[in-house]
Write an enzyme that holds these catalytic residues in place. Structure first.
Site, PDB file in Angstrom:
ATOM      1  N   TYR A 109       0.743  -1.070   0.003  1.00 33.39           N
ATOM      2  CA  TYR A 109      -0.064  -0.045   0.151  1.00 33.39           C
ATOM      3  C   TYR A 109       0.815   1.200   0.031  1.00 33.39           C
ATOM      4  O   TYR A 109       1.871   1.387   0.933  1.00 33.39           O
ATOM      5  CB  TYR A 109      -0.844   0.004   1.319  1.00 33.39           C
ATOM      6  N   GLU A 197      -2.974   7.880  -4.347  1.00 30.03           N
ATOM      7  CA  GLU A 197      -2.958   6.249  -3.572  1.00 30.03           C
ATOM      8  C   GLU A 197      -2.792   5.378  -4.482  1.00 30.03           C
ATOM      9  O   GLU A 197      -3.409   5.322  -5.599  1.00 30.03           O
ATOM     10  CB  GLU A 197      -4.287   6.431  -2.698  1.00 30.03           C
TER      11      GLU A 197
END
Ligand code: GDP
Ligand code: MN
Length: 390
Positions: A109, A197
């Site tokens: 992530y 992101e």
């Protein structure tokens, strides 16, 4: 302002982030065509909506034939996709992104956000990315690595390498990660982003880093100087009440209660929400008319608030500095007559030209409920709601 995954991948790719090649489709036939054009034996078909959580909601699928791509695409187009990040109504699917399937060894992530406390861009990263990252953030927040970037130096090499090591990367992956981090940082800074992101950022079977998903959102206050970003706006993904209000220079926020609020300034809006709750009510929305609002703008504000069927009473709370209470009062009276108001309207005016404003309200002969203080206005709005049990 949010943009789609495929747009974010295009932008980040141009800054140097490795992204899969893929094709956009506006119809099931086009999705099949894209799959053939890309080649290979398996593809991932992804609903393009302004929300994450698509995987868990059935908006992302691995397809093993062109026919399957087309059938799955046909089942997605025109559908409302509700995910963990949308409301119950979900978001309309009108575009699909088709990519060759990728062989995943690990999912990481990576996020870039604005940290208001340190007033810096902050990198958030985790060695355990993928669809459960939000659960992880709750159950094991310490497993997320955070790092802030000094705007004077930008993201420096050693910081980027430290983060890469921390995520357990080795060999050429470290160099790849440094490139990705720098690219994201530059994209964030150069384009006035609010968020970047990549989840998942994967390590492929061959050991290379690849951004399988991407999300970016931008500062709307900076859009005037980023026409190439402003162009990416997709109104089909927005709450139509909020977009329409925006077109008229009004800032509207939809909520879930039944008291419609017309206010000037976000701070006063917050205070008004608090007072309504304290008085035992729930706001349906709030609409910020901004400064120097003309009577016409006030009329548009009424129309926008009334478009929400859940509204059962309207509360107007104006603390006029740049605004003029007489203009607002004129707008209230005009709106009341033009829309054929059937709901109770509570008005509290304070500040510039308040006496003139009050005189206009009184002279109108309309059954307006007036209040002098915010607490009184909130209490009267809560009390004025029709008895729902009746
Ligand atoms: P999100 O759920 O909206 O965040 O959508 P993502 O783009 O992150 O996709 C959800 C999940 O689908 C990812 O976490 C991956 O596990 C999986 N996925 C996406 N692309 C591929 C791919 O090319 N191959 C495989 N095997 N899985 C993929
Ligand atoms: Mn994702």
């Amino acid at each position: 302002m949010d943009i789609h995954e495929y747009q974010a991948k295009d932008i980040l790719g141009r800054f140097g982030v490795p992204v899969p090649k893929g094709g956009l489709a506006y119809s099931p036939e086009q999705a099949a065509y894209r799959a053939r054009e890309l080649g290979g034996h398996a593809w991932v078909v992804k609903a393009q909506v302004h929300a994450g959580g698509r995987g868990a909601a059935g908006g992302v699928r691995l397809c093993r034939s062109v026919e399957e791509v087309q059938t799955y695409a046909a089942s997605l187009f025109g559908r409302q996709l509700a995910t963990k990040q949308t409301d119950a109504a979900g978001k309309g699917v009108y575009r699909l992104w088709v990519e060759p399937a990728c062989d995943i060894a690990r999912e990481l992530y990576l996020g870039f956000v604005l940290d208001r406390k340190s007033e810096r861009i902050m990198i958030v990263a985790s060695a355990h990315g993928g669809m459960e990252i939000e659960d992880l953030a709750e159950t094991d927040p310490m497993s997320l690595r955070r790092m802030t970037i000094d705007p004077a130096t930008g993201l420096v090499e050693f910081q980027a390498r430290e983060l890469a090591f921390g995520l357990g990367l080795t060999g050429t992956q470290i160099t790849q990660m440094v490139t990705i981090l720098k690219a994201c940082y530059r994209a964030y800074r150069d384009l006035d982003a609010m968020m970047v992101e990549i989840n998942p950022l994967v390590i492929t079977g061959a050991g290379d880093l690849l951004a399988l998903d991407a999300k970016m959102s931008f500062d709307t206050n900076a859009l005037f100087r980023r026409p190439e970003i402003a162009e990416l706006r997709d109104r089909s993904q927005e709450d139509p009440r909020e977009s329409t209000a925006g077109d008229h220079g009004l800032a509207y926020v939809g909520l879930t209660g039944d008291i419609g609020c017309i206010i000037n300034g976000a701070g006063l809006a917050m205070a008004t929400m608090d007072m309504i709750k304290l008085a035992g009510g729930e706001p349906a929305n709030f609409l910020d008319i901004g400064g120097g609002a003309s009577p016409e703008r006030v009329v548009r504000a009424f129309r926008t608030v009334l478009a929400d069927r859940a509204v059962s009473v309207i509360l107007v709370n104006i603390f006029a500095g740049i605004n003029r209470c007489d203009w607002v009062a004129e707008g209230v009276v005009k709106a009341y007559r033009e829309v054929g108001m059937t709901l109770p309207v509570v008005v509290r005016l304070a500040g510039t030209n308040v006496e003139e404003g009050k005189a206009i309200l009184q002279g109108s002969g309309l059954p307006l409920i007036t209040a002098d203080t915010l607490a009184e206005a909130a209490a009267k709005a809560v009390a004025a709601r029709p008895n729902l049990a009746a």
